[in-house]
Design an enzyme around this catalytic site. Structure first.
Site, short mmCIF file in Angstrom:
data_model
loop_
_atom_site.label_atom_id
_atom_site.label_comp_id
_atom_site.label_asym_id
_atom_site.label_seq_id
_atom_site.Cartn_x
_atom_site.Cartn_y
_atom_site.Cartn_z
N ASP A 1 34.91 78.45 33.78
CA ASP A 1 33.90 78.64 34.81
C ASP A 1 33.07 79.90 34.57
OD1 ASP A 1 35.92 80.51 35.39
OD2 ASP A 1 36.68 79.34 37.07
N ASN B 1 44.50 79.98 47.80
CA ASN B 1 44.32 78.74 48.56
C ASN B 1 44.59 77.50 47.70
OD1 ASN B 1 42.09 78.74 46.92
ND2 ASN B 1 40.58 78.60 48.56
N HIS C 1 43.32 76.90 44.66
CA HIS C 1 42.24 76.46 43.77
C HIS C 1 42.60 76.73 42.31
CE1 HIS C 1 40.59 80.72 44.08
NE2 HIS C 1 40.41 80.49 42.80
N GLU D 1 37.62 74.42 44.77
CA GLU D 1 38.15 74.83 46.06
C GLU D 1 38.76 73.64 46.79
OE1 GLU D 1 38.25 77.86 46.94
OE2 GLU D 1 36.60 78.97 46.02
#
Length: 241
Positions: free
Chosen positions: A67, A136, A138, A143
């Site tokens: 990314d 979380n 990810h 996400e």
């Protein structure tokens, strides 16, 4: 999913580097999927050390990063391209033309995503992909959501991810709000995956990944759908397994 628990991040880095070095010996022209952030740094440090000892040759390796932020210059000290250059690429003998990091700067970000996906396919796919995991759940910048994204795409970062990354910037206001990321489908097409998690702050996400079913509300749980996943944890990250 094979889970291994280590004493600390340094020990994980040594073990992960050995796994990567073995892949380089097995397939000198392998395609590596790489990640940024604090999690893979011990692995990259150990790989550089192996390279200096003549035990890790990157001369035929190709790499693709997971990314990159949208709208950030590659020379920016917080760009993922700069991170990779400073912590790995400039320290081993990988050829610059064999390095691919997303570069979402054109007026057509969708086309940038399609081109990156096509480049991975043209390289024959990723042989070994390294991942971290967010608080979380990810992976990369995928996400929690309702449906697993299949391909490289543009994502709007959640507030929790922005807050987690603000330590690298002067303030949360400077953190980019979008990123280009490999999709879950892209990641799952890698032939082998190594996920690393360290620290008690990741324990809840790790437990959700390991103990739950594949659920896009915990993106890392998609790894249950892959046949060759290795997970390296320290005691903190394994705390509530």
């Amino acid at each position: 999913m094979q889970i291994h628990i280590f004493k600390d991040a340094a020990q994980i880095g040594e073990a992960a580097a050995q796994l990567f070095a073995a892949k380089l010996l097995q397939k000198p022209d392998c395609v590596l999927g790489l990640a940024t952030g604090s999690t893979p740094l011990p692995t990259y440090d150990a790989l550089v050390a192996l390279h200096r000892r003549g035990l890790a040759d990157f001369s035929r390796v190709r790499s693709f990063n997971l990314d990159e932020y949208v709208g950030i210059d590659r020379a920016h000290e917080q760009s993922y391209y700069r991170f990779m250059y400073d912590n790995l690429f400039s320290l081993v003998n990988i050829k610059p033309e064999n390095v691919q990091v997303p570069h979402p700067v054109s007026e057509d970000l969708g086309a940038d995503c399609d081109a990156y996906e096509a480049a991975i396919d043209a390289a024959g796919g990723i042989d070994l992909q390294i991942l971290g995991i967010g608080n979380n759940g990810h992976i990369a910048f995928n996400e929690p959501c309702e449906v697993f994204p299949l391909r490289t795409h543009i994502v709007h970062l959640t507030e929790s991810t922005i807050l987690a990354n603000q330590r690298f910037f002067n303030s949360a206001d400077e953190v980019p709000r979008q990123a280009m990321t490999m999709g879950i489908g892209t990641i799952l097409r890698a032939r082998e995956i190594l996920l690393i998690a360290t620290g008690a702050g990741k324990a809840a996400a790790v437990a959700a990944m390991v103990n739950g079913n594949a659920d896009p509300r915990c993106p890392a749980s998609a790894l249950h759908l892959h046949s060759h996943v290795t997970v390296f944890l320290d005691a903190g990250a394994a705390l509530i397994l």
